[in-house]
Design an enzyme around this catalytic site. Structure first.
Site, PDB file in Angstrom:
ATOM      1  N   SER A 147       5.409   4.621  -6.264  1.00  0.00           N
ATOM      2  CA  SER A 147       4.990   3.369  -5.643  1.00  0.00           C
ATOM      3  C   SER A 147       3.500   3.107  -5.885  1.00  0.00           C
ATOM      4  CB  SER A 147       5.343   3.400  -4.145  1.00  0.00           C
ATOM      5  OG  SER A 147       5.264   2.120  -3.583  1.00  0.00           O
ATOM      6  N   ASP A 223      16.181  -0.846  -4.190  1.00  0.00           N
ATOM      7  CA  ASP A 223      14.832  -0.732  -3.621  1.00  0.00           C
ATOM      8  C   ASP A 223      14.464  -2.047  -2.947  1.00  0.00           C
ATOM      9  OD1 ASP A 223      11.969  -0.637  -3.307  1.00  0.00           O
ATOM     10  OD2 ASP A 223      11.885   0.894  -4.873  1.00  0.00           O
ATOM     11  N   HIS A 256      13.925   3.094  -2.216  1.00  0.00           N
ATOM     12  CA  HIS A 256      12.522   3.470  -2.431  1.00  0.00           C
ATOM     13  C   HIS A 256      12.200   4.840  -1.836  1.00  0.00           C
ATOM     14  CE1 HIS A 256       8.646   1.948  -3.807  1.00  0.00           C
ATOM     15  NE2 HIS A 256       8.054   2.357  -2.702  1.00  0.00           N
TER      16      HIS A 256
END
Length: 279
Positions: A147, A223, A256
């Site tokens: 991320s 995600d 995620h």
């Protein structure tokens, strides 16, 4: 450097450490996994950069990387994601800016400029500290992350190919100039001049001639941040246009979380090992 704790793990040692940073002006914490091979020789080292709200403990505990690092004889370094306790106004107000959200850049806007310098901290100070205190092979260094940390890994590798020989990312913020997280962070840390933002946008760096070795990106199709924040298609298009080698894999059903990261961690470790062994 101070030892916080050290435990046996897969034949090696998982340790947590702290030191007073001259770059951030704060006490910084980081984790290092030393495989058994490091007791008698220098070993390749991978830096893992975590995402928003995370610390040096997040991936160390959740990513499941130590078993693989032990098998391949790889050292893992997992730093914190920002300075802490600086005491700046607004530092603790938002989860996506300030504490836990250093964005792996060097801030130029006050009052952040003195301490929020995670780019220089990762590339220069921490790397020197690791090389001086652990059996890390300075010539066999890779970097990856998740991320916000995936953004950091991509930009740091693209700008420093002489240092980082391999790079990969899980669900990276790959075009921060085009998403709310990046726009907020860049405005706050760098100011309103978007020309300065380009230095910390992986897609723009590729467009402007920066290159690295073959990049591996894994991204979950489930995600929740995919469309608004991550935008891998922008980075993929930039790499294709520029001829930057990239494998970008999209996976049905994955989100995620660190369950996603655990699933594909072995692929990423193998990716780095295959490149570092050829260096």
């Amino acid at each position: 450097m101070e030892i916080i704790s050290e435990q046996a793990c897969f034949g090696g040692t998982q340790g947590f450490y702290s030191h007073l940073s001259s770059v951030t002006g704060t006490t910084m914490r980081f984790a290092v996994y030393q495989p058994a091979q490091a007791r008698g020789m220098k070993v390749p080292v991978l830096y893992y950069l975590a995402g928003l709200t995370c610390t040096e403990e997040t991936a160390t505990i959740k990513a499941g990387a130590q078993r693989l690092a032990s098998e391949f004889g790889i050292m893992l370094v997992m730093p914190d994601t920002s300075p802490r306790g600086v005491g700046l106004p607004g530092e603790e107000d938002d989860w996506d800016f300030g504490t836990g959200a250093g964005f792996y850049l060097d801030a130029v806007k006050e009052p952040w400029a003195d301490s929020y310098r995670m780019y220089s901290y990762i590339r220069d100070e921490l790397r020197l500290l690791i090389n001086e205190n652990f059996n890390a092979d300075i010539d066999l260094t890779g970097i990856f992350g998740h991320s916000m940390g995936g953004h950091g890994a991509l930009t740091i590798a693209l700008k420093n190919p002489d240092i980082y020989k391999s790079v990969s990312a899980f669900a990276p913020i790959s075009s921060p100039m085009q998403c709310p997280w990046g726009q907020k962070a860049f405005t706050g840390y760098l100011g309103s001049d978007k020309a300065s933002w380009i230095e910390y946008d992986a897609a723009e760096l590729v467009k402007n001639g920066h290159r690295t070795t073959h990049i591996l990106i894994d991204q979950g199709k489930a995600d929740q941040f995919l469309e608004e924040q991550l935008k891998p298609e922008i980075f993929e298009a930039a790499c294709k246009e520029a001829g930057q080698p990239l494998t970008c894999r999209l996976h049905d059903g994955y989100d995620h979380s660190y369950y996603f990261i655990q699933t594909f961690m072995e692929d990423h470790i193998r990716h780095h090992v295959s490149i570092l062994k050829q260096s």
